[in-house]
Design a protein around this motif. Structure first.
Motif, mmCIF file in Angstrom:
data_model
loop_
_atom_site.group_PDB
_atom_site.id
_atom_site.type_symbol
_atom_site.label_atom_id
_atom_site.label_comp_id
_atom_site.label_asym_id
_atom_site.label_seq_id
_atom_site.Cartn_x
_atom_site.Cartn_y
_atom_site.Cartn_z
ATOM 1 N N THR A 128 3.074 10.009 4.267
ATOM 2 C CA THR A 128 2.209 9.114 3.500
ATOM 3 C C THR A 128 1.883 7.863 4.304
ATOM 4 O O THR A 128 0.731 7.396 4.315
ATOM 5 C CB THR A 128 2.898 8.723 2.177
ATOM 6 O OG1 THR A 128 3.176 9.913 1.426
ATOM 7 C CG2 THR A 128 2.020 7.801 1.358
ATOM 8 N N GLN A 143 1.866 9.489 -6.172
ATOM 9 C CA GLN A 143 2.321 10.876 -6.038
ATOM 10 C C GLN A 143 3.432 11.221 -7.029
ATOM 11 O O GLN A 143 3.943 12.333 -7.021
ATOM 12 C CB GLN A 143 2.798 11.123 -4.613
ATOM 13 C CG GLN A 143 1.720 10.985 -3.553
ATOM 14 C CD GLN A 143 2.275 11.140 -2.148
ATOM 15 O OE1 GLN A 143 2.833 12.192 -1.780
ATOM 16 N NE2 GLN A 143 2.131 10.103 -1.333
ATOM 17 N N LEU A 200 -1.883 6.654 5.578
ATOM 18 C CA LEU A 200 -2.444 5.335 5.309
ATOM 19 C C LEU A 200 -2.911 4.643 6.584
ATOM 20 O O LEU A 200 -3.972 4.014 6.609
ATOM 21 C CB LEU A 200 -1.399 4.453 4.594
ATOM 22 C CG LEU A 200 -1.076 4.826 3.145
ATOM 23 C CD1 LEU A 200 0.124 4.007 2.645
ATOM 24 C CD2 LEU A 200 -2.289 4.577 2.244
ATOM 25 N N ASP A 219 0.836 -1.209 0.000
ATOM 26 C CA ASP A 219 0.000 0.000 0.000
ATOM 27 C C ASP A 219 0.867 1.254 0.000
ATOM 28 O O ASP A 219 0.548 2.247 -0.683
ATOM 29 C CB ASP A 219 -0.911 0.011 1.227
ATOM 30 C CG ASP A 219 -1.966 -1.082 1.178
ATOM 31 O OD1 ASP A 219 -2.097 -1.732 0.119
ATOM 32 O OD2 ASP A 219 -2.649 -1.289 2.207
ATOM 33 N N ALA A 236 0.917 4.154 -2.873
ATOM 34 C CA ALA A 236 0.599 5.540 -2.536
ATOM 35 C C ALA A 236 1.699 6.499 -2.973
ATOM 36 O O ALA A 236 1.428 7.599 -3.475
ATOM 37 C CB ALA A 236 0.351 5.660 -1.030
#
Length: 376
Positions: free
Chosen positions: A365, A339, A369, A331, A335
């Motif tokens: 980040t 970006q 999450l 994940d 993510a």
């Protein structure tokens, strides 16, 4: 039946043997007939040499081990090769073997040096034995100096500083590649890393020897800095070396923060060549070469992570910054990629994130999450 005898044989080194066979098969696919010659300079009982001929498609296999007591079993194992495969067994030291190749003008499409300790002294002669477009497959078991646990030895063997780093295996591989690259450049040659991996005991790199350095290849030599306070990492090429920027520690901007741990010079470019790894996987699927499930998974992980930047963090280090459990690595990778940052799960060390994103962005980040998961 293969005879191991008293020869050094490590069952855990099977991925290295499998990958060597696949490298030879990949070379054989694009080689002219009769030009797939392999030199195994530290053959032990000869299992690697035998497999190069039986599974790899090598047309000539020279196997050597400095222990004369191993010669009878080495010769018996090589006798299992087909009659069309040229073979030779010897008991010279690695230095004598490689020096003899230089004097006789002999070159090989693959030179395999599975060294015990650091092979730095062998690199110049080893490169002389590799044909242009051929591969040097080099191993080292010198983990202490290359991972920052014996800094004086690192200076002697690699001409570099090696400091403690969370991606210690990768630092060791990059120091080894830098040593080979500098030697090749001094000879007017270039290199292309094809494969780099480790299980923490041996550090293995396979690289293609080019007739000339690629344009800008020297820019792949640089330094890696790590802050043990805030966790930030920075990378600089030696060709554009400047001041290190302030990290995120209190007092970092004023220069009063903790000093950066700087390693190098080392190789800061890619460690893997995805095209070569794809060809190796293809050979494993369509030939008699054996690749077990763990070896396949490792090769696929390495292919998915060319390792174009040395900036790596363990997921555990990110968790410490968050003060709680981290998000799933997949994940976090997704993510950061969303970006616009080049990011991957490290193929070299399990449970590590590789990213070109700034360290504060990585931490923010990850925190976002975790918060999003808790809010569900």
């Amino acid at each position: 039946m293969l005879e191991t005898g008293d020869g050094f044989f490590q069952p855990a080194s099977r991925p290295a043997r499998d990958f060597g066979v696949l490298l030879v098969r990949t070379l054989a696919t694009g080689a002219a007939p009769g030009l797939v010659r392999v030199l195994d300079g530290m053959a032990g009982c000869g299992i690697r040499a035998l497999r190069y001929g039986l599974e790899g498609g090598a047309t000539a296999v020279w196997a050597n081990d400095a222990d004369p007591d191993r010669l009878p079993s080495l010769e018996r194992n090589l006798a299992r090769l087909p009659a069309c495969v040229e073979r030779r067994a010897g008991t010279a030291t690695a230095q004598q073997l490689l020096a003899g190749c230089l004097v006789e003008g002999r070159r090989f499409e693959l030179v395999d040096l599975d060294a015990f300790g650091c092979p730095a002294a062998l690199v110049p002669l080893a490169l002389e034995a590799v044909a242009f477009g051929g591969v040097l497959y080099l191993a080292s078991t010198d983990g202490r100096s290359a991972t920052g646990h014996d800094r004086r030895a690192a200076l002697r063997r690699f001409g570099a500083a090696a400091r403690a780093h969370p991606a210690s295996w990768e630092i060791a591989l990059r120091l080894q590649l830098a040593l080979v690259a500098r030697t090749a450049w001094a000879m007017g040659r270039g290199i292309t890393p094809l494969l780099s991996f480790s299980e923490g005991r041996a550090f293995r790199t396979a690289l293609l020897l080019e007739r000339h350095p690629a344009r800008g290849e020297e820019g792949q030599l640089g330094l890696v800095a790590h802050c043990h306070g805030c966790g930030d990492q920075q990378v600089q090429s030696l060709g554009r070396l400047g001041r290190w920027r302030a990290c995120g520690c209190p007092g970092g901007a004023s220069g009063e923060g903790p000093p950066l741990a700087v390693s190098g010079p080392l190789w800061i470019g890619p460690l893997q060549d995805p095209a070569t790894l794809t060809a190796m996987l293809r050979e494993a699927d369509g030939s008699g070469a054996h690749l077990d499930r763990p070896g396949r998974r490792l090769l696929e992980r390495l292919r998915a992570d060319p390792a174009a930047t040395p900036r790596c963090w363990p997921v555990a280090a990110i968790a410490r910054r968050l003060g709680q459990g981290p998000p799933p690595l997949a994940d976090l990778v997704a993510a950061l990629m969303a970006q616009g940052f080049a990011t991957a799960a490290s193929g070299v060390m399990p449970g590590q994130l590789r990213s070109e994103a700034p360290w504060p962005v990585i931490v923010a980040t990850a925190r976002g999450l975790v918060a999003a998961t808790a809010a569900r």
